[in-house]
Design a protein around this motif. Sequence first.
Motif, PDB file in Angstrom:
ATOM      1  N   LEU A  54       0.850  -1.191   0.000  1.00  0.00           N
ATOM      2  CA  LEU A  54       0.000   0.000   0.000  1.00  0.00           C
ATOM      3  C   LEU A  54       0.883   1.238   0.000  1.00  0.00           C
ATOM      4  N   ASN A  55       0.292   2.380  -0.303  1.00  0.00           N
ATOM      5  CA  ASN A  55       1.034   3.632  -0.147  1.00  0.00           C
ATOM      6  C   ASN A  55       1.477   3.775   1.309  1.00  0.00           C
ATOM      7  N   GLY A  56       2.717   4.171   1.511  1.00  0.00           N
ATOM      8  CA  GLY A  56       3.200   4.324   2.879  1.00  0.00           C
ATOM      9  C   GLY A  56       4.583   4.919   2.931  1.00  0.00           C
ATOM     10  N   ASN A  57       5.056   5.118   4.148  1.00  0.00           N
ATOM     11  CA  ASN A  57       6.396   5.657   4.392  1.00  0.00           C
ATOM     12  C   ASN A  57       7.187   4.682   5.256  1.00  0.00           C
ATOM     13  N   VAL A  58       8.492   4.726   5.105  1.00  0.00           N
ATOM     14  CA  VAL A  58       9.347   3.858   5.899  1.00  0.00           C
ATOM     15  C   VAL A  58       9.295   4.301   7.356  1.00  0.00           C
ATOM     16  N   HIS A  59       8.754   3.456   8.205  1.00  0.00           N
ATOM     17  CA  HIS A  59       8.749   3.719   9.641  1.00  0.00           C
ATOM     18  C   HIS A  59      10.110   3.401  10.232  1.00  0.00           C
ATOM     19  N   SER A  60      10.681   2.248   9.813  1.00  0.00           N
ATOM     20  CA  SER A  60      11.957   1.796  10.355  1.00  0.00           C
ATOM     21  C   SER A  60      12.463   0.625   9.537  1.00  0.00           C
ATOM     22  N   PHE A  61      13.732   0.314   9.710  1.00  0.00           N
ATOM     23  CA  PHE A  61      14.313  -0.858   9.060  1.00  0.00           C
ATOM     24  C   PHE A  61      15.512  -1.296   9.883  1.00  0.00           C
ATOM     25  N   ASN A  62      15.909  -2.573   9.670  1.00  0.00           N
ATOM     26  CA  ASN A  62      17.019  -3.098  10.471  1.00  0.00           C
ATOM     27  C   ASN A  62      17.536  -4.385   9.840  1.00  0.00           C
ATOM     28  N   PHE A  63      18.778  -4.718  10.178  1.00  0.00           N
ATOM     29  CA  PHE A  63      19.349  -6.006   9.820  1.00  0.00           C
ATOM     30  C   PHE A  63      19.297  -6.882  11.065  1.00  0.00           C
ATOM     31  N   ASN A  64      18.246  -7.686  11.172  1.00  0.00           N
ATOM     32  CA  ASN A  64      18.048  -8.581  12.321  1.00  0.00           C
ATOM     33  C   ASN A  64      18.770  -9.898  12.020  1.00  0.00           C
ATOM     34  N   ASN A  65      20.045  -9.970  12.402  1.00  0.00           N
ATOM     35  CA  ASN A  65      20.912 -11.000  11.841  1.00  0.00           C
ATOM     36  C   ASN A  65      21.148 -12.217  12.722  1.00  0.00           C
ATOM     37  N   SER A  66      20.307 -12.466  13.734  1.00  0.00           N
ATOM     38  CA  SER A  66      20.432 -13.694  14.526  1.00  0.00           C
ATOM     39  C   SER A  66      19.903 -14.882  13.724  1.00  0.00           C
ATOM     40  N   LEU A  67      20.377 -16.091  14.053  1.00  0.00           N
ATOM     41  CA  LEU A  67      19.866 -17.302  13.424  1.00  0.00           C
ATOM     42  C   LEU A  67      18.365 -17.406  13.659  1.00  0.00           C
ATOM     43  N   GLY A  68      17.626 -17.578  12.583  1.00  0.00           N
ATOM     44  CA  GLY A  68      16.180 -17.711  12.688  1.00  0.00           C
ATOM     45  C   GLY A  68      15.426 -16.398  12.662  1.00  0.00           C
ATOM     46  N   ASP A  69      16.146 -15.279  12.630  1.00  0.00           N
ATOM     47  CA  ASP A  69      15.496 -13.964  12.630  1.00  0.00           C
ATOM     48  C   ASP A  69      15.167 -13.537  11.197  1.00  0.00           C
ATOM     49  N   TYR A  70      14.719 -12.278  11.050  1.00  0.00           N
ATOM     50  CA  TYR A  70      14.252 -11.780   9.760  1.00  0.00           C
ATOM     51  C   TYR A  70      15.359 -11.446   8.768  1.00  0.00           C
ATOM     52  N   GLY A  71      16.596 -11.243   9.235  1.00  0.00           N
ATOM     53  CA  GLY A  71      17.576 -10.649   8.347  1.00  0.00           C
ATOM     54  C   GLY A  71      17.163  -9.215   8.051  1.00  0.00           C
ATOM     55  N   PRO A  72      17.488  -8.684   6.864  1.00  0.00           N
ATOM     56  CA  PRO A  72      17.077  -7.319   6.510  1.00  0.00           C
ATOM     57  C   PRO A  72      15.552  -7.179   6.511  1.00  0.00           C
ATOM     58  N   THR A  73      15.080  -6.153   7.197  1.00  0.00           N
ATOM     59  CA  THR A  73      13.646  -5.985   7.458  1.00  0.00           C
ATOM     60  C   THR A  73      13.235  -4.536   7.231  1.00  0.00           C
ATOM     61  N   ILE A  74      12.081  -4.344   6.600  1.00  0.00           N
ATOM     62  CA  ILE A  74      11.525  -2.996   6.408  1.00  0.00           C
ATOM     63  C   ILE A  74      10.107  -2.972   6.962  1.00  0.00           C
ATOM     64  N   ILE A  75       9.783  -1.912   7.695  1.00  0.00           N
ATOM     65  CA  ILE A  75       8.420  -1.685   8.189  1.00  0.00           C
ATOM     66  C   ILE A  75       7.895  -0.391   7.583  1.00  0.00           C
ATOM     67  N   LEU A  76       6.763  -0.484   6.897  1.00  0.00           N
ATOM     68  CA  LEU A  76       6.099   0.699   6.337  1.00  0.00           C
ATOM     69  C   LEU A  76       4.939   1.119   7.223  1.00  0.00           C
ATOM     70  N   GLU A  77       4.715   2.415   7.273  1.00  0.00           N
ATOM     71  CA  GLU A  77       3.617   2.993   8.057  1.00  0.00           C
ATOM     72  C   GLU A  77       2.517   3.467   7.111  1.00  0.00           C
ATOM     73  N   HIS A  78       1.261   3.168   7.471  1.00  0.00           N
ATOM     74  CA  HIS A  78       0.102   3.533   6.653  1.00  0.00           C
ATOM     75  C   HIS A  78      -0.961   4.164   7.545  1.00  0.00           C
ATOM     76  N   LEU A  79      -2.025   4.669   6.918  1.00  0.00           N
ATOM     77  CA  LEU A  79      -3.123   5.270   7.667  1.00  0.00           C
ATOM     78  C   LEU A  79      -4.444   4.613   7.317  1.00  0.00           C
ATOM     79  N   PHE A  80      -5.274   4.382   8.341  1.00  0.00           N
ATOM     80  CA  PHE A  80      -6.645   3.919   8.169  1.00  0.00           C
ATOM     81  C   PHE A  80      -7.515   4.725   9.114  1.00  0.00           C
TER      82      PHE A  80
END
Length: 225
Positions: A110-136
Amino acid sequence: MSPFEKFLKQLENVKVIEPTISYDNYVTIDLSDKNPDLNKELLADAEKFEIYIEDYLQKNNALVAFGGYNEVRNLYKRSTIFNGEDFDERNIHIGLDLWTKEGTEVTAALNGNVHSFNFNNSLGDYGPTIILEHLFEEEKFYTLYGHLSLESISNLQIGDEFKKGEKLGTLGNAEVNGGYSPHLHFQIIKNLDQNSGDYPGVCSKNKLDYYLENCPDPNLLLKIN
């Protein structure tokens, strides 16, 4: 069904990976603890698991295997971030996984803006991750994209704007994505609390009701089947 879930359900033409791949080329996959094919050896070896996914896609003449929302899995037993002496085992998946090839394009739902991102690099974790923020209805909500490539976050900035369907990044491989076969973990989050660049994608049984309410089924939005 809540007003927010109704809002998600009425949105059309939403995709989060390579938009040229038709849903006709998708197949459901069972990665639950009930699947007899998923023995301990297979789940512990990213290379063997990737071969399993590739074979599954080939046998089903598909390009993407999807599923996993509210699914109990043994996939997380290998990692201490899901199993510890001081907390309940987390083994119930609360996002939707889309398994396909490394490098596949990931797009904004959906249309949105980057809220945050991170390299979650533990075994079993997400690795590179992006979170977008939206409005409802003037309330914020979020979409999370996990297991991306490092390139996906290398030039990213907080507040960057993405339009629905715009390329957000690409899928990473096991070396960077937490040790998994390439796939996208996609999750809808109503209340992010104080989290940044990360949010639980797997929960324990005693917290399941909260997480199912806070993280509705992503297929309400994607409408794959």
